[in-house]
Design a protein around this motif. Sequence first.
Motif, mmCIF file in Angstrom:
data_model
loop_
_atom_site.group_PDB
_atom_site.id
_atom_site.type_symbol
_atom_site.label_atom_id
_atom_site.label_comp_id
_atom_site.label_asym_id
_atom_site.label_seq_id
_atom_site.Cartn_x
_atom_site.Cartn_y
_atom_site.Cartn_z
ATOM 1 N N HIS A 50 -10.903 60.062 -18.945
ATOM 2 C CA HIS A 50 -10.683 58.509 -18.934
ATOM 3 C C HIS A 50 -11.934 57.888 -19.615
ATOM 4 N N PRO A 51 -11.926 58.186 -21.001
ATOM 5 C CA PRO A 51 -12.889 57.614 -21.728
ATOM 6 C C PRO A 51 -13.137 56.021 -21.606
ATOM 7 N N ASP A 52 -14.382 55.571 -22.027
ATOM 8 C CA ASP A 52 -14.403 54.242 -22.001
ATOM 9 C C ASP A 52 -13.657 53.466 -23.210
ATOM 10 N N PRO A 53 -12.879 52.350 -23.029
ATOM 11 C CA PRO A 53 -12.228 51.548 -23.934
ATOM 12 C C PRO A 53 -12.646 51.387 -25.467
ATOM 13 N N ALA A 54 -14.045 51.291 -25.301
ATOM 14 C CA ALA A 54 -14.841 51.013 -26.588
ATOM 15 C C ALA A 54 -14.764 52.313 -27.555
ATOM 16 N N SER A 55 -14.468 53.482 -26.864
ATOM 17 C CA SER A 55 -14.489 54.695 -27.564
ATOM 18 C C SER A 55 -12.941 54.937 -28.283
ATOM 19 N N LEU A 56 -12.211 54.372 -27.781
ATOM 20 C CA LEU A 56 -10.735 54.749 -28.128
ATOM 21 C C LEU A 56 -10.284 54.702 -29.550
ATOM 22 N N PRO A 57 -10.811 53.657 -30.110
ATOM 23 C CA PRO A 57 -10.696 53.576 -31.687
ATOM 24 C C PRO A 57 -11.001 54.932 -32.570
ATOM 25 N N SER A 58 -12.355 55.376 -32.196
ATOM 26 C CA SER A 58 -12.836 56.551 -32.728
ATOM 27 C C SER A 58 -11.986 57.964 -32.310
ATOM 28 N N LEU A 59 -11.559 57.792 -31.027
ATOM 29 C CA LEU A 59 -10.579 58.816 -30.715
ATOM 30 C C LEU A 59 -9.194 58.766 -31.465
ATOM 31 N N ALA A 60 -8.772 57.696 -31.610
ATOM 32 C CA ALA A 60 -7.490 57.616 -32.327
ATOM 33 C C ALA A 60 -7.641 58.100 -33.927
ATOM 34 N N ASP A 61 -8.921 57.622 -34.424
ATOM 35 C CA ASP A 61 -9.081 57.976 -35.884
ATOM 36 C C ASP A 61 -9.342 59.429 -35.727
ATOM 37 N N GLU A 62 -10.044 60.089 -34.698
ATOM 38 C CA GLU A 62 -10.185 61.460 -35.025
ATOM 39 C C GLU A 62 -8.960 62.384 -34.601
ATOM 40 N N ARG A 63 -8.129 62.019 -33.678
ATOM 41 C CA ARG A 63 -6.794 62.410 -33.589
ATOM 42 C C ARG A 63 -6.561 63.685 -32.747
ATOM 43 N N SER A 64 -7.705 64.347 -32.514
ATOM 44 C CA SER A 64 -7.336 65.586 -31.765
ATOM 45 C C SER A 64 -7.013 65.797 -30.257
ATOM 46 N N ARG A 65 -7.092 64.372 -29.673
ATOM 47 C CA ARG A 65 -6.692 64.514 -28.245
ATOM 48 C C ARG A 65 -5.654 63.282 -28.156
ATOM 49 N N VAL A 66 -5.156 62.723 -29.322
ATOM 50 C CA VAL A 66 -4.145 61.862 -29.006
ATOM 51 C C VAL A 66 -2.999 62.246 -28.365
#
Length: 508
Positions: A128-144
């Motif tokens: 459950h990462p911080d919402p501020a890190s979600l754009p980076s997570l979506a850009d990296e795509r490995s955990r989407v």
Amino acid sequence: MTTTLRGARLDAPEVPTGQIVLQPPPQLEPNEGAGGVLMNAIPMLGSLGSIVLVATMGRSTGGRGFIAAGMFLFATLGFIVVQLDRQRKQRAQQVTGSRTEYLRYLANVRKVAREAADQQRRALTWHHPDPASLPSLADERSRVWEHGPSDPDFLHVRYGLCAQPLSLELVPPESTPIDQVDPASASALHRLLVVHRLQPDLPASVDLRAFDRVEVCGAEEPARALARSLICSATAFHSPDQLVVAVLASDQHLAHWDWVKWLPHAQSAQQSDAVGPMRMVSTSLSDLAALLPPDLGERPRFGADERPATPHLLLVIDGGELPPGNHVVPPDGLHGVTLLDLPERWDELEDATRLRIQLEGEPTGGRVPVLALRLREEPVRASADQCSLATAEAFARRLTPLHTIASGVAEPGTGEIAGPADFMELLALGDVHSFDPAAAWRPRPARDRLRVPIGLGEAGSVVHLDIKESAQQGMGPHGLVIGATGSGKSEFLRTLVLGLALTHSPSS
């Protein structure tokens, strides 16, 4: 018909479990006191008779008899004093030794508890990462979209931070009267339990399947920021096949939800317009109902003991009218539907199937203090997340190309499929004249390696061929092209090789 890019689940840290049954503090041995010394001194006390005899004989022997009697008395008293001091030192050494050994034991337990707490924090922050890190997570795509229906965290959505028990349970020993145990050891045990049994500021989540309505009550802007955080956290880890998002807003609040149009989860699979699938954001309940999954009318009431409904519907209500007798969601809820309500007014909580997140103050440091309320349960104090409009839109835009709902339709009487006909469009590389190898050959997630579009399928959906090993979520490296002889087979092979060459660097 949908084409979905599904994230591969990586090795995530695990939350430690189990329990440690703590040993009780050492007990104090009963103190014999002066009585024990006197028992040891009884043989010496028999010499008092000799002292009296010597003293009475002092008349015939002169002063030497009194001196001898005094020496006997001094020796006896000295023996008693020495025994008392010796007993005191032995008792102090025994207590100090037991205390040192117990404190060393607690130090080892404390080390284990700290390691478990660190691992628990890493695991919860990972899931459950911080919402501020979600754009980076979506850009990296490995955990989407890594959470599926069989995942224990399926539809568990983060809403903030709160104090939570240590996952490694510390079981206190059976109580012993305080006057019978070493006070220093008992105090150290108490401090260990107070400090480590409850861990502060751990990510807190809510299970959407457990509630038919989640109310976010408070000031408008912080409430919407929390709602945006919930939506982004939900859509980051759940694919549009498992979760859909719809918004029913009033005219004055509709602009606050314009960013939702970029979410693949908000694209209707039922109707399309000039730019593709219609977005499930509306001010009219009737118009919105036509865009929702068609099986809503067949779902049982909330709480039915049935398999999870797919897809789960997260319906956001911000000023929109949802009358009690509506034909979409009944007052007692639907199976597989969660209402995320932002009410302007609210009464006492009277329904156990509802969760109320009540904002208690102004945002500070990117969070706002809240109370998570549920009927007949203790309220939970937490610091709720806040997601800005810019962050939410940046996150949603990064998800847009990862999932395509087919909008192409076969032309009547022709059997032809409307859709992207240019091969470069299928590869999402743009014009061939502006082909940039540095951008096209960028490092790809493991799931996208050796995966290339080869054409269009039913209703215009893109068909991919993945020649990775099946153990790597591919179709396998071997295949057979069959059919009539001619240039079709060669054309297919050229398309496949060209697609791989345009999207993969020579080193890969």
